[in-house]
Design a protein around this motif. Structure first.
Motif, short mmCIF file in Angstrom:
data_model
loop_
_atom_site.label_atom_id
_atom_site.label_comp_id
_atom_site.label_asym_id
_atom_site.label_seq_id
_atom_site.Cartn_x
_atom_site.Cartn_y
_atom_site.Cartn_z
N ARG A 195 3.22 5.88 -2.74
CA ARG A 195 4.07 6.78 -2.76
C ARG A 195 4.84 6.81 -4.17
O ARG A 195 5.07 7.87 -4.75
CB ARG A 195 5.35 6.13 -1.76
N ARG A 209 0.82 -1.22 0.04
CA ARG A 209 -0.08 -0.04 -0.03
C ARG A 209 0.84 1.38 0.05
O ARG A 209 0.54 2.21 -0.83
CB ARG A 209 -1.01 -0.04 1.22
N GLU A 210 1.88 1.05 0.92
CA GLU A 210 2.83 2.52 0.91
C GLU A 210 3.50 2.78 -0.32
O GLU A 210 3.63 3.74 -0.88
CB GLU A 210 3.92 2.16 2.24
N TYR A 211 3.98 1.68 -1.11
CA TYR A 211 4.51 1.68 -2.32
C TYR A 211 3.55 2.27 -3.45
O TYR A 211 3.98 3.22 -4.27
CB TYR A 211 4.92 0.21 -2.74
#
Length: 633
Positions: A454, A449-451
């Motif tokens: 971002r 999710r962060e990838y």
């Protein structure tokens, strides 16, 4: 006369398929399976391909329809002197209609009936075995039966009126008066099989075969759970999807044809007569929305046997009997559909890395679980292995769902489906209290999710791939799969960018980016259905309805869709009929009917298919006999 792709209608028996044109000519048929060499392939070469034609002599006008709730086609030819009605089917061997194990006779059955005035009818059976490679030997075995044989194939033709054998075709001319009927069957066997006159069907046998085939299709579709405004289109699409199912294994072909071009005269011509795990899973999800479970169970069994239960050996696609090698070969002796070369058999994408496949499979497993589907220990071990594999490999680039033939990339859609794989694995494990590396999976889901947030949205919207500024319609799946709410600013900006860049005449192209191939393509219908779903779940129901009406208008006269459509004209492009498109139609109609009748969840991220499945299964009394409400909540 050249036929457009959308001039054809589908015949099928859940083992193979045939296409018949508006002129009564069967220009494509493969026996004994979808992926066998074509017996008739005039679709790909007017001179060499071979066909099985029945039509009136002289000028005529034609119209056609399917017998209600069947894949049995009726073409009506109106001539200056009378009206000829031709009924076509691929007869099945009657079995339990809801079972995936339906039998076949490996044949084409045609009934000619004069329904007004008098008509001179003609028939020409001109097979060209092995994709038009040669002319078979033709021999009358009686005044009304014939053998056409060569290489590994034989056709046995039986008629209820006399036939005439010629050097390159079996021919007949019949004068029909009101009420007259002629029955013709062309049945395939291996060339080494011998048939005597006692093996040929008489008129009563052929009539029973037609009746049994009508009964089979009507019994199967009677279990369709859809209720809504678009019943006719949904039921037709469901019948198409069932016809594209290979009954002996449960595999589903992406389409029954090869090498129909993605643009007129183009080179993007691929063989779709195989089972893509992605396409099949999405198709099964659509059938689940309609209340069908047996097809999912059959495919799960086939998948387990084909992969030998080893998640690390899963391919993106297989032959319908489980073959892993599908070498791509060009048939240089064929001119291609309207000159579109090359003609290909096999598919070189078979060994590509496409990480999204695992997410599609876990999404299907999650929805099947919600239907109350049984989760065996062996099945869970396999799914758990898929999730573990995604945890290991999601950082790798891949070729993506569009199967680019270029350097791998970090496609946003692929990473999204990796997130789906881990997320749905966690949901299943927790709901069923199954053993899993919950801590590791939760960490990888968070990292994914962060990838995506971002790296995938550096431009303020989600592009095709990390580091790219190109739009791609596949990112419309971000809200559909529950990653972000439909109303999230990143989603809104992404939808706007996709439409600004890829929309033309109300339809979407997949992308405009280098992919290692020359030539271009038409708009991709699946993507426009995805846009429809985003509009529904964004509360833009009226706009969604307008788009859906436009999409429904692109079906041909008997409700069939190809893979793509030329913007402006709507002319069909690509293989036909296409499971992806019919699957998407079913899903979109289910989304719209659910969205109209059932209050959408409060703003937030949720899975569209999950929402529609809960709605449709929860309200249909017909399904309550199969599933408990607790099982779907």
């Amino acid at each position: 006369m050249r036929q457009r792709i959308d001039d054809y209608a589908l015949l099928g028996d859940c083992h193979s398929a045939a296409l018949v044109g508006r002129d009564g000519s069967i220009d494509w048929a493969c026996f004994p399976r979808f992926d066998s060499a074509a017996v008739f392939c005039r679709l790909l070469d007017l001179r060499k391909g071979g066909s099985f034609r029945v039509s009136p002599e002289g000028p005529y006008q034609s119209r056609r329809r399917y017998i209600d709730d069947t894949n049995v086609l009726v073409t009506t030819f109106t001539t200056p002197t009378g009206v000829l009605e031709v009924t076509d089917c691929m007869p099945v061997r009657l079995a339990l209609a809801r079972s995936s194990r339906v039998g076949t006779r490996h044949s084409l059955l045609r009934r000619l009936r004069c329904v007004g005035g008098e008509v001179d009818a003609r028939m020409v059976v001109a097979p060209r075995f092995e994709y038009g490679a040669f002319v078979p030997h033709i021999r009358l075995t009686s005044p009304r039966t014939a053998e056409l044989v060569g290489g590994a194939d034989a056709l046995w033709v039986t008629a209820t009126r006399p036939l005439s054998a010629h050097e390159n075709a079996l021919r007949a001319r019949w004068h029909l008066r009101p009420g007259d009927e002629v029955w013709v069957e062309a049945a395939w066997t291996p060339s080494l099989v011998q048939r005597g006159l006692e093996d040929m069907p008489d008129q009563n046998a052929m009539r029973r075969r037609l009746e049994e085939t009508i009964t089979f299709w009507r019994e199967w579709i009677s279990h369709c759970a859809y209720e809504g405004e678009y019943t006719q289109a949904v039921r037709r699409s469901a019948l198409v999807l069932k016809a594209l199912t290979y009954a002996p294994s449960g595999a589903i072909v992406a389409a029954p044809t090869t090498s129909l071009p993605e643009e007129p005269g183009g080179v993007r011509n691929w063989d779709y007569r195989y089972t893509w795990l992605r396409d099949t899973t999405l198709t099964l999800i659509s059938l689940m929305l309609l209340g069908y479970r047996e097809e999912t169970i059959a495919f799960r069994h086939w998948m387990g046997r084909t992969s030998a239960g080893r998640p690390e050996d899963v391919q993106i696609m297989y032959g319908i009997r489980g073959h892993r090698r599908l070498p791509e070969v060009e048939l240089t002796h064929l001119e291609g559909h309207q000159g579109a070369r090359p003609v290909r058999v096999g598919n070189g994408a078979v060994k590509q890395l496409q990480l999204d496949v695992f997410g599609e499979m876990l999404e299907g497993a999650w929805l099947f679980s919600k239907m109350g589907g049984r989760m065996t220990g062996e099945a869970w071990d396999f799914l758990r292995g898929l999730v573990d594999g995604v945890c290991e490999r999601w950082r790798e680039p891949d070729q993506g769902l569009w199967e680019i033939r270029d350097e791998p990339r970090h496609f946003i859609h692929s990473k999204l489906l990796c997130w789906v794989a881990v997320d749905r694995g966690l949901r299943i494990a927790r709901a069923r209290r199954l053993p899993a590396a919950v801590g590791r999976w939760s960490r990888e889901r968070m990292l994914l999710r962060e990838y995506l947030l971002r790296e995938g949205a550096r431009t303020g919207w989600f592009a095709q791939a990390v580091g790219s500024d190109r739009a791609d319609a596949s990112v419309l799946q971000l809200p559909a799969l529950g990653f972000l709410p439909s109303a999230h600013p990143l989603v809104s900006r992404t939808v706007d960018k996709v439409r600004q860049t890829l929309e033309r005449d109300g339809l979407l192209f997949r992308y405009h980016a280098p992919d290692g191939l020359s030539g271009g393509e038409a708009t991709f219908l699946l993507c426009s259905f995805w846009l429809h779903d985003v509009l529904v779940h964004s509360g833009r129901t009226q706009e969604a309805e307008e788009l859906l009406r436009h999409l429904l208008s692109l079906a041909n006269d008997v409700g069939l869709y190809a893979e793509e459509a030329v913007p402006g004209t709507g002319e069909a492009m690509g293989n036909f009929p296409q499971a992806f498109t019919h699957m998407a139609l079913v899903a979109s109609c289910a989304q719209l009917s659910a969205g109209r009748s059932f209050q959408l969840p409060r703003p937030g991220a949720y899975d569209y298919a999950d929402f529609a499945l809960t709605y449709h299964l929860g309200r249909r009394s017909i399904l309550m006999s199969h599933f408990s409400w607790e099982a779907v909540m």
